[in-house]
Enzyme design. Structure first.
Site, mmCIF file in Angstrom:
data_model
loop_
_atom_site.group_PDB
_atom_site.id
_atom_site.type_symbol
_atom_site.label_atom_id
_atom_site.label_comp_id
_atom_site.label_asym_id
_atom_site.label_seq_id
_atom_site.Cartn_x
_atom_site.Cartn_y
_atom_site.Cartn_z
ATOM 1 N N ARG A 297 -32.301 26.312 33.919
ATOM 2 C CA ARG A 297 -31.821 26.491 32.550
ATOM 3 C C ARG A 297 -32.077 25.252 31.704
ATOM 4 N NH1 ARG A 297 -26.332 29.944 34.144
ATOM 5 N NH2 ARG A 297 -27.414 31.958 34.143
ATOM 6 N N TYR A 441 -35.304 34.443 29.391
ATOM 7 C CA TYR A 441 -35.138 34.327 30.843
ATOM 8 C C TYR A 441 -34.202 33.185 31.232
ATOM 9 C CZ TYR A 441 -39.388 31.192 30.799
ATOM 10 O OH TYR A 441 -40.334 30.226 30.576
ATOM 11 N N GLU A 442 -33.874 33.141 32.521
ATOM 12 C CA GLU A 442 -32.864 32.211 33.065
ATOM 13 C C GLU A 442 -31.499 32.389 32.394
ATOM 14 O OE1 GLU A 442 -33.581 30.959 35.697
ATOM 15 O OE2 GLU A 442 -35.758 31.089 35.614
ATOM 16 N N GLY A 443 -31.177 33.623 32.064
ATOM 17 C CA GLY A 443 -29.928 33.918 31.367
ATOM 18 C C GLY A 443 -30.175 33.884 29.874
#
Length: 594
Positions: A297, A441-443
Site C-alpha cells: 500500500r 488495487y491494494e485496497g
C-alpha cells in the site's frame, strides 16, 4: 520517447538536511554497520542510472507491446527480462532484505526513493520488482527458519519472483468469503485448490520460478476472516536441496486486458491441487498477509508520486519550450513570434499544483519511511511504540492521498501539453492510464479511507491523531523566528480544524454508523493536506537557516511552500464543510431513484 531523471537533488536534501538520516542510522545498532553516507549516495546514483537508463527506454514500448498469453504461459515485452536480470544481479530485490538470508539490509528511507524512481521510469516493470520485495517481507516476518532459508536467498537474488494471491471472483475487499481450499497432506505440505484473479506478476518469463503467497482455508477453519491461512505455493516445486523439481500445477488461465500497466501481467491463476507450505500458524493468514499488503500500500502510494514526478518533468519542459500567444503583461520574448506557455497564469497554476503536491508527497513518504525504520530499528520502546502508531495511522493516508494526488497531477500534466498530451509519443496519456490503477488495487482508496476513519480514528477515540497533533504542536513551539510566522499561523489553524473535525466524526458516529463512511474520503484528504503542511513547514525551517539562501533550489523551495500554504492548504475548509454536512443527504434518495 519521454525521458526520466530522478529528482536526486530533492532526495538528498530530504535525507540529509530535513530528516538528518545519517545521525539516525548511526544511532541504531542494526543499521550502524550497514549504511553510511557513501553507501546511500551510491544507491541513489545507481538507482537513477537504472531508472533513467534501463527502465525508462522500455516504458512506452512495453505499453504498446503488452504481455502475451499463450497456452498458460506469459511473455513479457521485449527487453523486460534482460532489464529484470540486470536489476537482480545488482542485488536490488534484496535492498531492504534480511542480511541473514542475503539481503542488503538497507533502511526504508532509502528504498522509498528507489521505488519512486522505478515507478517514475516504468510502472509495469516496477510492479514485478516490488511484488517480490513485498513477498520477501511477509516470508521473513512470519515463516519459520527452514522456509526462510529455502526461499529468501533466491528471491533476494532475483532468481525467483514473488506474488500475492488474495482476490477471487466473488471476493474482492471482503476476503472473509474466499473459497480457495487447503487440504493437509501426509508429508506436512498442503494441497491448494481454487482460483485467484487480478494477480500481478502471477505468471511471466522473467525468472525461473514464482513463489506465490496464497490465502486459503483449511477444512476446519472458522468462518469469515478468522479462518484464513497463508501458504507458500511455488510455481515450480522446490526440492529439499533447493533445486527445482516438477511443475506444481499453478496454471495461468488468462491475463486481463487493461486500461494501463499493460506490460504487467495481471493473471487468473488456477491452483489445481498445487502443493504448498503453511506459513506460521493456521488461521492467522490474513494478519500475516497484511504485512505484505501494508508494504504494497505504501509502495502503490509511491507509484502516484513517481508518475506525478514524471508527468511534471514532461510538462515543465514543454511549458518552457512551447511558444503560444503573448503574456498578459506584455511581450516577454520580443525576438520570437510568441512567448513560452510558462508566461500564462493558468499554466503556472497547473505546474505549481503539480510541483507543490508532488514534492509535499515526497517529504511525507520520507517521513513515513522514517516511522517504519524507527519502529524496526529503534532501541527506545516509547519511540518505537509511537512510530508504530504513526505507521498504522499514515499507511492508508499515504496509499490513498499519494495516488489521488498523483492522478490529479498526471491529468494536469497532460493538460499543460494540450492536444499533444493526448498523443502517445509524449508519454502523458500513458502516465494517466498507468497511475489510475493505484487508486484501485491494494485496497481501493475508499477502503483506505474507511480504514483510516473507522479503525485508526473512531475505534481508538482519536488517540493516534492526538499523538500526531502533539508532535506538530511541539514543532510549532520550537520555531519562534519571524521568517516562520507566515507558515506557522496557517499550520496552527489547520491543526485546529483537523482536531475539530476528528472530534465531530467520533461524536456523530456513536449514534449513526453511516457517518464514518460518509466522512471518510473527505477526512482522509483533509488529513493529507494538513500533514503536507507540516512537512512543508519542516522544509521551510531548514531552508531559512541556510547561509546560501540565494541558491535557486532553496529559493524555489520557499516559493513553492508559500504557494502550498496560500493556494492548496485552504482546500481543507471546503472539506470541513462537506464532512460536517453529515450523511443525511447520502441516504435521502430511495434505492429506485438511482
Amino acid at each position: 520517447m519521454a525521458e526520466y531523471n530522478a529528482p536526486l537533488t530533492d532526495i538528498r536534501f530530504l535525507l540529509n538536511d530535513v530528516f538528518n538520516c545519517q545521525t539516525k542510522w548511526q544511532s541504531w545498532p542494526a543499521l550502524k554497520e550497514q549504511v553510511d553516507s557513501d553507501i546511500a549516495e551510491a544507491i541513489l546514483e545507481e538507482g537513477n542510472k537504472i531508472a533513467g537508463g534501463l527502465l525508462a527506454p522500455l516504458n512506452q514500448s512495453g505499453d504498446s507491446q503488452g504481455v502475451v498469453w499463450q497456452e498458460g504461459k506469459v511473455k513479457t515485452p521485449q527487453g523486460f527480462k534482460e532489464a529484470y536480470q540486470t536489476i537482480a544481479e545488482g542485488g536490488w530485490l534484496g535492498i531492504t532484505g534480511n542480511p541473514e538470508f542475503g539481503g542488503m539490509g538497507m533502511p526504508k528511507m532509502l528504498s522509498v526513493h528507489f521505488e519512486e524512481m522505478l515507478y517514475g521510469a516504468n510502472n509495469s516493470l516496477a510492479l514485478y520488482l516490488v511484488l517480490t520485495v513485498g513477498a520477501c517481507l511477509a516470508v521473513d516476518s512470519h515463516a519459520d527458519n527452514k522456509l526462510k532459508q529455502q526461499f529468501l536467498p533466491k528471491m533476494y537474488s532475483g532468481e525467483w519472483a514473488g506474488s500475492m494471491c488474495l482476490t477471487e471472483a466473488h471476493a474482492g475487499s471482503d476476503l472473509g468469503i474466499i473459497r480457495t481450499k487447503a487440504e493437509p497432506n501426509s508429508d506436512g505440505t498442503y494441497s491448494i485448490t481454487g482460483t485467484k484473479i487480478f494477480i500481478t506478476g502471477g505468471e511471466h518469463d522473467l525468472t525461473d520460478n514464482i513463489i506465490h503467497l496464497v490465502l486459503a482455508k483449511l477444512p476446519d477453519a472458522p468462518a469469515g476472516s478468522r479462518g484464513i491461512s497463508l501458504f507458500i505455493v511455488p510455481k515450480i516445486w522446490v526440492n529439499e536441496d533447493g533445486s527445482l523439481g516438477e511443475f506444481n500445477q499453478v496454471n495461468c488461465g488468462s491475463v486481463e486486458h487493461k486500461m494501463g500497466i499493460k506490460g504487467s501481467a495481471t493473471c487468473v491463476l488456477n491452483f489445481d491441487g498445487s502443493r504448498g507450505f503453511l506459513v506460521g500458524e493456521a488461521n492467522k493468514g490474513l494478519m500475516y498477509m497484511f504485512t505484505m499488503m501494508n508494504y504494497e500500500r505504501l509502495s502503490i502510494g509511491i507509484q502516484g508520486i513517481g508518475c506525478a514526478e514524471a508527468s511534471y518533468q514532461i510538462a515543465a519542459n514543454y511549458a518552457k519550450d512551447r511558444l503560444q500567444a503573448r503574456s498578459p503583461t506584455g511581450v516577454k520574448c520580443a525576438d520570437k513570434y510568441a512567448d513560452p506557455l510558462l508566461v500564462h497564469p493558468d499554466v503556472r497554476r497547473m505546474l505549481l499544483n503539480m510541483k507543490a503536491l508532488t514534492e509535499g508527497a515526497r517529504i511525507f513518504s520520507t517521513y513515513v519511511a522514517l516511522q517504519l525504520d524507527t519502529a524496526k530499528y529503534s532501541q527506545d520502546k516509547t519511540e518505537q511504540k509511537k512510530a508504530k502508531d504513526f505507521v498504522a495511522l499514515m499507511t492508508p493516508v499515504a496509499k490513498a492521498f499519494f495516488s489521488d494526488m498523483g492522478l490529479d497531477a498526471c491529468v494536469l500534466g497532460q493538460q499543460v501539453l494540450g492536444g499533444h498530451g493526448y498523443i502517445s509519443e509524449w508519454g502523458q496519456e500513458q502516465l494517466v492510464r498507468d497511475v489510475r490503477i493505484a487508486q484501485i488495487y491494494e485496497g481501493t482508496n475508499g477502503i483506505q479511507a474507511l480504514d483510516l476513519v473507522g479503525r485508526k480514528v473512531v475505534a481508538n477515540g482519536g488517540q493516534y491523531v492526538a499523538e500526531f497533533v502533539v508532535e506538530m504542536r511541539e514543532f510549532i513551539e520550537q520555531q519562534q523566528s519571524e521568517a516562520m510566522h507566515t507558515y506557522l499561523k496557517p499550520l496552527q489553524n489547520a491543526i485546529a480544524t483537523l482536531e475539530k473535525v476528528t472530534a465531530w466524526v467520533i461524536d456523530k458516529s456513536k449514534n449513526n454508523p453511516n457517518e464514518v463512511g460518509a466522512a471518510s474520503v473527505e477526512y482522509l484528504h483533509l488529513f493529507g493536506y494538513v500533514a503536507y503542511a507540516y512537512m512543508w513547514a519542516k522544509v521551510v525551517v531548514v531552508v531559512t537557516h541556510k547561509s546560501d539562501k540565494d541558491n535557486a533550489f532553496y529559493d524555489a523551495k520557499l516559493k513553492t511552500a508559500r504557494y502550498y500554504f496560500n493556494k492548496l492548504l485552504p482546500r481543507i475548509y471546503g472539506l470541513e464543510q462537506c464532512i460536517m454536512a453529515g450523511s443525511e443527504d447520502l441516504f435521502s434518495l430511495d434505492d429506485e431513484q438511482f
